[in-house]
Design a protein around this motif. Structure first.
Motif, PDB file in Angstrom:
ATOM      1  N   LEU A   1       6.496  48.047   0.490  1.00 53.70           N
ATOM      2  CA  LEU A   1       5.957  46.831  -0.159  1.00 53.70           C
ATOM      3  C   LEU A   1       7.013  46.577  -1.030  1.00 53.70           C
ATOM      4  O   LEU A   1       7.739  47.227  -1.741  1.00 53.70           O
ATOM      5  CB  LEU A   1       4.887  46.851  -0.916  1.00 53.70           C
ATOM      6  CG  LEU A   1       3.546  46.951  -0.277  1.00 53.70           C
ATOM      7  CD1 LEU A   1       2.234  46.836  -1.095  1.00 53.70           C
ATOM      8  CD2 LEU A   1       3.261  45.640   0.656  1.00 53.70           C
ATOM      9  N   VAL A   2       7.526  45.240  -1.227  1.00 57.62           N
ATOM     10  CA  VAL A   2       8.565  44.804  -2.211  1.00 57.62           C
ATOM     11  C   VAL A   2       7.763  45.124  -3.665  1.00 57.62           C
ATOM     12  O   VAL A   2       6.824  45.153  -3.840  1.00 57.62           O
ATOM     13  CB  VAL A   2       8.604  43.232  -2.112  1.00 57.62           C
ATOM     14  CG1 VAL A   2       9.554  42.665  -3.278  1.00 57.62           C
ATOM     15  CG2 VAL A   2       9.411  42.870  -0.721  1.00 57.62           C
ATOM     16  N   ALA A   3       8.748  45.416  -4.432  1.00 57.94           N
ATOM     17  CA  ALA A   3       8.336  46.081  -5.846  1.00 57.94           C
ATOM     18  C   ALA A   3       7.602  44.495  -6.396  1.00 57.94           C
ATOM     19  O   ALA A   3       8.071  43.373  -6.212  1.00 57.94           O
ATOM     20  CB  ALA A   3       9.439  46.207  -6.554  1.00 57.94           C
ATOM     21  N   ARG A   4       6.341  44.975  -6.930  1.00 59.54           N
ATOM     22  CA  ARG A   4       5.738  43.920  -7.802  1.00 59.54           C
ATOM     23  C   ARG A   4       6.684  42.808  -8.601  1.00 59.54           C
ATOM     24  O   ARG A   4       6.521  41.802  -8.591  1.00 59.54           O
ATOM     25  CB  ARG A   4       4.616  44.420  -8.516  1.00 59.54           C
ATOM     26  CG  ARG A   4       3.657  43.745  -9.264  1.00 59.54           C
ATOM     27  CD  ARG A   4       2.786  44.715 -10.281  1.00 59.54           C
ATOM     28  NE  ARG A   4       2.311  45.927  -9.525  1.00 59.54           N
ATOM     29  CZ  ARG A   4       0.968  46.080  -9.207  1.00 59.54           C
ATOM     30  NH1 ARG A   4       0.074  45.040  -9.283  1.00 59.54           N
ATOM     31  NH2 ARG A   4       0.469  47.070  -8.456  1.00 59.54           N
ATOM     32  N   GLU A   5       7.645  43.655  -9.355  1.00 62.15           N
ATOM     33  CA  GLU A   5       8.348  42.783 -10.094  1.00 62.15           C
ATOM     34  C   GLU A   5       9.503  41.810  -9.591  1.00 62.15           C
ATOM     35  O   GLU A   5      10.006  40.966  -9.936  1.00 62.15           O
ATOM     36  CB  GLU A   5       9.169  43.662 -10.906  1.00 62.15           C
ATOM     37  CG  GLU A   5       8.423  44.535 -12.006  1.00 62.15           C
ATOM     38  CD  GLU A   5       7.655  45.812 -11.406  1.00 62.15           C
ATOM     39  OE1 GLU A   5       8.199  46.346 -10.319  1.00 62.15           O
ATOM     40  OE2 GLU A   5       6.563  46.227 -11.864  1.00 62.15           O
ATOM     41  N   ARG A   6       9.576  42.219  -8.208  1.00 59.51           N
ATOM     42  CA  ARG A   6      10.657  41.233  -7.356  1.00 59.51           C
ATOM     43  C   ARG A   6       9.830  40.176  -6.752  1.00 59.51           C
ATOM     44  O   ARG A   6      10.514  39.417  -6.059  1.00 59.51           O
ATOM     45  CB  ARG A   6      11.276  42.255  -6.546  1.00 59.51           C
ATOM     46  CG  ARG A   6      12.224  43.115  -7.221  1.00 59.51           C
ATOM     47  CD  ARG A   6      12.849  44.199  -6.248  1.00 59.51           C
ATOM     48  NE  ARG A   6      13.879  43.509  -5.377  1.00 59.51           N
ATOM     49  CZ  ARG A   6      15.390  43.652  -5.768  1.00 59.51           C
ATOM     50  NH1 ARG A   6      15.641  44.130  -7.010  1.00 59.51           N
ATOM     51  NH2 ARG A   6      16.118  43.045  -5.016  1.00 59.51           N
TER      52      ARG A   6
END
Length: 176
Positions: free
Chosen positions: A36-41
């Motif tokens: 998964l794409v990092a939450r912050e990104r």
């Protein structure tokens, strides 16, 4: 070290966490490989400024001038389906809306118009999407999802540095 500059909408913490949870459910239920794409990104790109060999004070200054000249209204966007984009490599899995709010479309068009002479724009038509996974697997067609509503109250100039886990927010402007 390459740097990518772009204008984007970053969700508030609640919207971001809901999107990340929904992404995890899709990944698990569809057995999609990849991370998964990092939450912050998680973000929605309004306008791609360009990719550069390194950070550029000149590029940032021009983009900040553009951002300061933008007049746009706040709105909300509702993402209601997931799909994979065409790609020869890892396919981006994205959330997308059925309806693009006119305020958001106007913001994206203003940004593109104001930067058109500075950097070539690879995005011909604005399609708001949130990439949550890059995978060798595909979502075929579009899959409905529980609506995710993102309030759009600001936009930011962001810099993505190759190899760094988070984007650097260069400047943020509040929509009024």
């Amino acid at each position: 070290m390459s740097v990518t500059y772009f204008f984007a909408i970053f969700p508030d913490v609640d919207a971001r966490d809901l999107a990340y949870a929904e992404a995890g459910l899709f990944k698990a239920s569809l057995n999609l490989r990849g991370r998964l794409v990092a939450r912050e990104r998680l973000h929605l790109t309004c306008h791609f400024v360009g990719r550069f060999v390194s950070s550029s004070i000149e590029v940032e200054a021009k983009a900040i001038t553009v951002g300061e000249g933008i007049v746009a209204k706040p709105c909300e966007i509702e993402f209601n389906h997931a799909l994979s984009l065409d790609s020869s490599g890892l396919a981006p899995c994205v959330f997308a809306p059925t309806v693009v709010p006119r305020e958001l479309k106007s913001l994206a068009e203003e940004l593109r118009g104001a930067t058109r002479n500075d950097v070539p724009d690879p995005m011909r038509t604005f399609h708001p999407r949130v990439t949550w996974l890059r995978s060798q697997d595909r979502i075929y067609g579009t899959l409905p999802m529980s609506p995710l509503t993102w309030p759009i109250r600001s936009f930011s100039l962001a810099a993505g540095v190759a190899g760094e886990p988070a984007y650097r927010i260069v400047r943020t402007w509040v929509l009024t």
